[in-house]
Structure formats: structure tokens, C-alpha cells
Design an enzyme around this catalytic site. Structure first.
Site, PDB file in Angstrom:
ATOM      1  N   TYR A 116      -9.521  -7.772  -6.830  1.00 51.94           N
ATOM      2  CA  TYR A 116      -8.634  -6.684  -6.392  1.00 51.94           C
ATOM      3  C   TYR A 116      -8.310  -5.742  -7.552  1.00 51.94           C
ATOM      4  O   TYR A 116      -8.466  -4.523  -7.444  1.00 51.94           O
ATOM      5  CB  TYR A 116      -7.355  -7.275  -5.797  1.00 51.94           C
ATOM      6  CG  TYR A 116      -6.440  -6.250  -5.167  1.00 51.94           C
ATOM      7  CD1 TYR A 116      -6.768  -5.627  -3.968  1.00 51.94           C
ATOM      8  CD2 TYR A 116      -5.234  -5.892  -5.769  1.00 51.94           C
ATOM      9  CE1 TYR A 116      -5.928  -4.684  -3.378  1.00 51.94           C
ATOM     10  CE2 TYR A 116      -4.382  -4.952  -5.185  1.00 51.94           C
ATOM     11  CZ  TYR A 116      -4.742  -4.352  -3.993  1.00 51.94           C
ATOM     12  OH  TYR A 116      -3.897  -3.418  -3.424  1.00 51.94           O
ATOM     13  N   LYS A 139      -9.428  -1.699  -7.939  1.00 49.94           N
ATOM     14  CA  LYS A 139      -8.478  -0.587  -8.015  1.00 49.94           C
ATOM     15  C   LYS A 139      -8.644   0.183  -9.334  1.00 49.94           C
ATOM     16  O   LYS A 139      -8.486   1.403  -9.381  1.00 49.94           O
ATOM     17  CB  LYS A 139      -7.047  -1.090  -7.839  1.00 49.94           C
ATOM     18  CG  LYS A 139      -6.773  -1.661  -6.441  1.00 49.94           C
ATOM     19  CD  LYS A 139      -6.982  -0.634  -5.337  1.00 49.94           C
ATOM     20  CE  LYS A 139      -6.544  -1.130  -3.975  1.00 49.94           C
ATOM     21  NZ  LYS A 139      -6.711  -0.133  -2.914  1.00 49.94           N
TER      22      LYS A 139
HETATM   23  N1  LIG Z   1       1.129  -2.905   0.811  1.00 45.96           N
HETATM   24  C1  LIG Z   1       1.190  -2.981  -0.499  1.00 45.96           C
HETATM   25  O1  LIG Z   1       2.079  -3.642  -1.066  1.00 45.96           O
HETATM   26  C2  LIG Z   1       0.188  -2.235  -1.350  1.00 45.96           C
HETATM   27  C3  LIG Z   1       0.424  -2.148  -2.727  1.00 45.96           C
HETATM   28  C4  LIG Z   1      -0.468  -1.471  -3.528  1.00 45.96           C
HETATM   29  C5  LIG Z   1      -1.585  -0.880  -2.957  1.00 45.96           C
HETATM   30  N2  LIG Z   1      -1.800  -0.983  -1.622  1.00 45.96           N
HETATM   31  C6  LIG Z   1      -2.997  -0.351  -1.081  1.00 45.96           C
HETATM   32  O2  LIG Z   1      -2.634   0.529  -0.048  1.00 45.96           O
HETATM   33  C7  LIG Z   1      -3.697   0.633   0.895  1.00 45.96           C
HETATM   34  C8  LIG Z   1      -3.136   0.411   2.294  1.00 45.96           C
HETATM   35  O3  LIG Z   1      -2.622  -0.900   2.351  1.00 45.96           O
HETATM   36  P1  LIG Z   1      -1.599  -1.380   3.480  1.00 45.96           P
HETATM   37  O4  LIG Z   1      -0.588  -2.201   2.801  1.00 45.96           O
HETATM   38  O5  LIG Z   1      -1.227  -0.241   4.324  1.00 45.96           O
HETATM   39  O6  LIG Z   1      -2.553  -2.397   4.253  1.00 45.96           O
HETATM   40  P2  LIG Z   1      -2.769  -2.723   5.791  1.00 45.96           P
HETATM   41  O7  LIG Z   1      -1.539  -2.471   6.580  1.00 45.96           O
HETATM   42  O8  LIG Z   1      -3.393  -4.078   5.806  1.00 45.96           O
HETATM   43  O9  LIG Z   1      -3.857  -1.637   6.200  1.00 45.96           O
HETATM   44  C9  LIG Z   1      -5.162  -1.686   5.710  1.00 45.96           C
HETATM   45  C10 LIG Z   1      -5.967  -0.675   6.466  1.00 45.96           C
HETATM   46  O10 LIG Z   1      -7.321  -0.703   6.003  1.00 45.96           O
HETATM   47  C11 LIG Z   1      -8.179  -0.658   7.135  1.00 45.96           C
HETATM   48  N3  LIG Z   1      -9.473  -1.244   6.804  1.00 45.96           N
HETATM   49  C12 LIG Z   1      -9.693  -2.389   6.112  1.00 45.96           C
HETATM   50  N4  LIG Z   1     -11.011  -2.628   6.034  1.00 45.96           N
HETATM   51  C13 LIG Z   1     -11.640  -1.611   6.683  1.00 45.96           C
HETATM   52  C14 LIG Z   1     -13.004  -1.298   6.957  1.00 45.96           C
HETATM   53  N5  LIG Z   1     -14.012  -2.073   6.536  1.00 45.96           N
HETATM   54  N6  LIG Z   1     -13.281  -0.174   7.659  1.00 45.96           N
HETATM   55  C15 LIG Z   1     -12.268   0.628   8.098  1.00 45.96           C
HETATM   56  N7  LIG Z   1     -10.962   0.376   7.860  1.00 45.96           N
HETATM   57  C16 LIG Z   1     -10.652  -0.725   7.169  1.00 45.96           C
HETATM   58  C17 LIG Z   1      -7.425  -1.447   8.199  1.00 45.96           C
HETATM   59  O11 LIG Z   1      -7.826  -1.078   9.495  1.00 45.96           O
HETATM   60  P3  LIG Z   1      -8.637  -1.988  10.535  1.00 45.96           P
HETATM   61  O12 LIG Z   1      -8.264  -3.409  10.298  1.00 45.96           O
HETATM   62  O13 LIG Z   1      -8.218  -1.416  11.865  1.00 45.96           O
HETATM   63  O14 LIG Z   1     -10.051  -1.687  10.213  1.00 45.96           O
HETATM   64  C18 LIG Z   1      -6.006  -0.951   7.963  1.00 45.96           C
HETATM   65  O15 LIG Z   1      -5.790   0.262   8.658  1.00 45.96           O
HETATM   66  C19 LIG Z   1      -4.736  -0.391   0.471  1.00 45.96           C
HETATM   67  O16 LIG Z   1      -5.757   0.257  -0.238  1.00 45.96           O
HETATM   68  C20 LIG Z   1      -3.974  -1.316  -0.447  1.00 45.96           C
HETATM   69  O17 LIG Z   1      -4.797  -1.938  -1.408  1.00 45.96           O
HETATM   70  C21 LIG Z   1      -0.942  -1.639  -0.794  1.00 45.96           C
END
Ligand SMILES: NC(=O)c1ccc[n+]([C@@H]2O[C@H](COP(=O)([O-])OP(=O)(O)OC[C@H]3O[C@@H](n4cnc5c(N)ncnc54)[C@H](OP(=O)(O)O)[C@@H]3O)[C@@H](O)[C@H]2O)c1
Length: 254
Positions: free
Chosen positions: A158, A162
Site C-alpha cells: 500500500y 501511494k
Molecule cells: N479511508 C481512508 O482512511 C483513506 C485514507 C487515505 C487514503 N485513502 C484513499 O482514498 C481512496 C478512496 O478510499 P475510500 O476510503 O473511499 O475507500 P472505499 O470506500 O473502499 O472505496 C473504494 C472505491 O474504489 C473502487 N474500486 C476499487 N477497485 C476498483 C476497480 N478495480 N475498478 C473500479 N473501481 C474500483 C470501489 O468501487 P467498486 O467496489 O464498486 O468497484 C470504491 O468505489 C483510496 O485510494 C484510498 O487508498 C483512504
């Protein structure tokens, strides 16, 4: 035209990961500021749920695995045909993986890099193509993580994905400046979404409390990140490219 530099009125914005969490909130926030949204993720029902929260007739959704890069050509072409050329791109699709070095192998690295890094650049390439890009240029925002700069045991895949996203975005910012495209990253600390919920639930209570304590302003909300994305997409950020904006509740201040 509007005098408000924060407006996204009539801008067409592609958002990956729009079915959930940060991507879903970005769709809602950018739409409220006037943008037409092209939503992409795999789960159709969840995309329709996001669509139903948007206003206007020019929003589109595509249930698509973004790691099938060649299929993205058709999606971008179809979206341009239906709503016009594209200005913005938010790459919020991502996956998290907690596995120690001795378990990680080529397949795991390939999987996480495909979603978190390569698809971001593959989609950027297609939007940056003159036949798809808005005449006024563009603004791309790639969602990285504070883990691009901070290490954590079990997070080699991860963290490195990033880090690659952030450094690639910097290079892309320099390369695409001649097309009037700005490219920036946002690095969130922990935000309340499905991804962080799964992660927290996998940890003992003491470890959960430790994580909470590392955020002086508490855990973030997807809106905290979406507001940053909307700013970077807008003309208010017209002199900003190649940065990695921390939105982290004070995590990095220590
Ligand atoms: N939440 C945190 O604490 C946090 C912190 C730092 C960074 N981030 C980053 O923020 C971003 C969003 O995270 P989140 O927390 O919102 O996560 P989330 O709620 O799990 O959403 C992840 C999204 O990615 C999509 N996705 C995953 N694999 C895919 C694929 N192969 N093709 C198309 N869509 C795909 C999923 O959609 P489907 O399952 O419908 O495909 C979902 O819409 C990520 O890049 C994550 O690393 C999150």
C-alpha cells in the site's frame, strides 16, 4: 461563465471509486458546485445510488473494472460523445492491503499497483488526449495517502503504491503543463469509509485507540477530502500543480 473561482459549473469530471466513500462524496460535492459527473466503479447498484444523489441531466455512470485499461477507451469516448469534452479527473478508486513482506508476492503487488497507480495514469493519458480534453485544459486530482510518506509494518504494498502515485503525479504535472492540465495529489489520513472501517475492525481495541490518538482533529469525513478535491479542480487553484496536499487532521504535524 461565473465570477466565483470555486465554481465547477458545466465542467465534466470523471471520478473513479464513485460508488463509495471519498469518491462518492467527491461526486456529490463537485456536482453541487455545478459539475457534470462521469462515475466509474465496478458495483452498478452503488453507482446508481450515487447517481440518485446528483442533480442535472448530464451525469453518467459506467460499471467498470478500471484495471481493464483497454475498455476505458470506450468509456471515455462514450462520455465525451454524451456530455462533451472532459476537464476534470479524480482518481479515488483504491485498495488497501495489510500483508507482511514474507507473504507478499508478484500477484499482490500487481493487483494493488494496477488499481492504485497504473489505472490512474492510464485514465489520465486518455483524458489528456486532445480529442477528449476540454478546450480550457484540465485538472486531475489523484487520491494518495499519508502512507505515501509514512511507513507502517504490513503496508509495503500500500505505502509503495501511494508513493509511486505521488511521484508519478509530479512528473505528469510537468509533462502535461503544455496542455494546460494541472495534476495534484491529495493525501488523507484516516477518513470514515468502508475501507477504514474494515481496517479498524481487523485491529484489537488498543491498536484502534492508538490510531485515533494520532489524529489531533479526530478521524476525517469524506467531505473533508471532497472539499480539497473541489478546490484543486477549480480555478481558485489555477497556480497549483505538482503538489501533494495533506488533509490529515493534524496527523503529519507531529
Ligand atoms: N479511508 C481512508 O482512511 C483513506 C485514507 C487515505 C487514503 N485513502 C484513499 O482514498 C481512496 C478512496 O478510499 P475510500 O476510503 O473511499 O475507500 P472505499 O470506500 O473502499 O472505496 C473504494 C472505491 O474504489 C473502487 N474500486 C476499487 N477497485 C476498483 C476497480 N478495480 N475498478 C473500479 N473501481 C474500483 C470501489 O468501487 P467498486 O467496489 O464498486 O468497484 C470504491 O468505489 C483510496 O485510494 C484510498 O487508498 C483512504
Amino acid at each position: 461563465m461565473t465570477d466565483n473561482p470555486f465554481s465547477l459549473k458545466d465542467k465534466n469530471i470523471v471520478i473513479t471509486g464513485a460508488s463509495s466513500g471519498i469518491g462518492k462524496q467527491c461526486a456529490i460535492t463537485c456536482n453541487k458546485l455545478g459539475a457534470n459527473i462521469v462515475l466509474i466503479a465496478r458495483e452498478k447498484d452503488k453507482l446508481i445510488n450515487t447517481m440518485n444523489l446528483l442533480s442535472g441531466e448530464n451525469n453518467l455512470y459506467y460499471a467498470q473494472d478500471i484495471t481493464k485499461y483497454e475498455e476505458i477507451d470506450n468509456i471515455i469516448a462514450d462520455a465525451v460523445k454524451k456530455t462533451g469534452k472532459i476537464f476534470g479527473f479524480i482518481h479515488s478508486a483504491g485498495m488497501e492491503m495489510t500483508l507482511p513482506l514474507n507473504v507478499l508476492n508478484y500477484d499482490y503487488y500487481n493487483k494493488i499497483y494496477s488499481v492504485n497507480v497504473i489505472s490512474a495514469f492510464e485514465i489520465s493519458k486518455r483524458i489528456a488526449n486532445r480529442k477528449n480534453l476540454s478546450e480550457s485544459g484540465g485538472s486531475f486530482v489523484l487520491i494518495a495517502s499519508i502512507m505515501s510518506d509514512y511507513g507502517q509494518a504490513g503496508k509495503i504494498g500500500y505505502c509503495s503504491s501511494k508513493g509511486a502515485l505521488v511521484s508519478g503525479a509530479r512528473a505528469m504535472a510537468l509533462e502535461l503543463v503544455n496542455k494546460n492540465i494541472r495534476v495534484n495529489c491529495i493525501s488523507p489520513a484516516m477518513v470514515q469509509t468502508e475501507m477504514s472501517k474494515k481496517l479498524l475492525e481487523s485491529l484489537p481495541v488498543e491498536a484502534q485507540n492508538e490510531i485515533l490518538k494520532m489524529h489531533p482533529l479526530g478521524i476525517g469525513h469524506p467531505l473533508d477530502i471532497a472539499n480539497g478535491c473541489a478546490f484543486l479542480l477549480s480555478d481558485a487553484a489555477k497556480w497549483i500543480t505538482g503538489i501533494n496536499l495533506y488533509i490529515d487532521g493534524g496527523y503529519g504535524a507531529k
